[in-house]
Design an enzyme around this catalytic site. Sequence first.
Site, PDB file in Angstrom:
ATOM      1  N   GLU A 204       3.546   4.581   4.355  1.00 59.55           N
ATOM      2  CA  GLU A 204       4.075   3.097   4.586  1.00 59.55           C
ATOM      3  C   GLU A 204       5.403   3.106   5.518  1.00 59.55           C
ATOM      4  O   GLU A 204       6.016   1.800   5.102  1.00 59.55           O
ATOM      5  CB  GLU A 204       4.009   2.816   3.118  1.00 59.55           C
ATOM      6  CG  GLU A 204       2.818   2.783   2.230  1.00 59.55           C
ATOM      7  CD  GLU A 204       3.019   2.262   0.844  1.00 59.55           C
ATOM      8  OE1 GLU A 204       3.883   2.125   0.375  1.00 59.55           O
ATOM      9  OE2 GLU A 204       1.880   2.332   0.209  1.00 59.55           O
ATOM     10  N   LYS A 349      -3.376  -6.318  -5.652  1.00 60.09           N
ATOM     11  CA  LYS A 349      -3.992  -5.810  -4.370  1.00 60.09           C
ATOM     12  C   LYS A 349      -5.424  -6.512  -4.001  1.00 60.09           C
ATOM     13  O   LYS A 349      -6.271  -6.136  -4.948  1.00 60.09           O
ATOM     14  CB  LYS A 349      -4.078  -4.406  -4.397  1.00 60.09           C
ATOM     15  CG  LYS A 349      -2.653  -3.699  -4.610  1.00 60.09           C
ATOM     16  CD  LYS A 349      -2.822  -2.042  -5.046  1.00 60.09           C
ATOM     17  CE  LYS A 349      -1.455  -1.406  -4.653  1.00 60.09           C
ATOM     18  NZ  LYS A 349      -1.655  -0.042  -4.970  1.00 60.09           N
TER      19      LYS A 349
END
Length: 437
Positions: A204, A349
């Site tokens: 990330e 999500k």
Amino acid sequence: MPIIRKILARQILDSRGNPTVEVDVYTENSFGRAAVPSGASTGVHEAVELRDGDSAVYLGKGVLKAVDHVNTVINDRLKGMFVTDQEEIDMAMLALDGTPNKSRLGANALLGVSMACAKAGAEYSGLPLYRYIGGTMANTLPVPMMNVLNGGAHADNTVDFQEFMIMPVGFSSYSDALRSGAEIFHALKSLLKSKGLSTAVGDEGGFAPNLKSNEEAIELVIEAVGKAGYKIGSSTANGGLGDAQVMIALDPASSEFYDAAKQKYVFKKSSKQELSSLEMAEYWEKWASDYPIISIEDGMAEDDWDGWKILTDKIGSRVQLVGDDLFVTNTSRLALGIERGVGNSILVKVNQIGTLTETLQAIDLARRNGYTAVISHRSGETEDSTIAQIAVATNAGQIKTGSLSRSDRMAKYNELLRIEEELGLQAKYPALSAFRV
């Protein structure tokens, strides 16, 4: 007319070089395209991401089955429907799949179609996606959770906890908040170099150095905030928000180091320490007293409901406790958590549940019950920036979309800059009001 004429899916690659699904939706005079993200540390209760399983091709991670489902059965079912009828489209796909976890057609197939339809509907309506979904009151830019230091499943290092994040809570605009994050990221890089530590980044975009302990990780982040010239808060136990510009958020991803057989949390990568649920909750209580922590995500394992309750009772009044693997963007799981009084926030999500409609339902349920919602990326991302639009559309107030490096992460941050510019004086940056602790 906004009638769906064709739906076309293809296999593309995500930020980790793994296949994922991209979908195009065509009407007579509009078009929408969406790419689906994928997680590394996934909850067992998530909707099923359909993979081909052929080890000779992409190590078994191909998504041609999901692509085929879009190009055949889903295309055939949705052709002729109005692209602006988002809920009807999503419900039609759910009925077509017919399973509780999208295991027949794949959540990755359904989500690509759902998001692409929303984009085509927005284009047909002549509106930006955030306005199309959220209406005229969609004007709140989110406070970012910026993952500047990685461990756990996201990095090959000696840190047990997955994400150490900064949250710029003391600014009046999103653009200023983003600038602070970028400057802290570069200060952390300089700090790591000065200590002879690696500045390689994880999935990330955060740094992933080998450190002596989990404590060293958070202390490095705090030091970097000061090095960049910003004011870090103090512990929320000591009323530490005050005039703080930056606070710390954590995602330990505790399910990843929970040993269900032993019913212990095992720090496999560092000290080899083994903690019971009570001891783990006490560990976080101490950290929340020692450090300027405003949010902890997945502080307990996904099915450790008793542990979650202990943790919530201990620090839930002063720390945002976010359920990711616990709730998996699922209204049934969230309703159970609300009933049991665990957590006070949900991580959202889109690929955990599989359609835009269900995502919005989860956010609505959270909000009606006093829980905050944090819109989130996955560790496997693409250049698709739909989640930035969803964050503003829902006035969620918080977004989690990685570090200040890697273009797959910056795509979301940059999209939010454009939205802030477009909103002009209507744009709001919530700062500390994004939290309810």
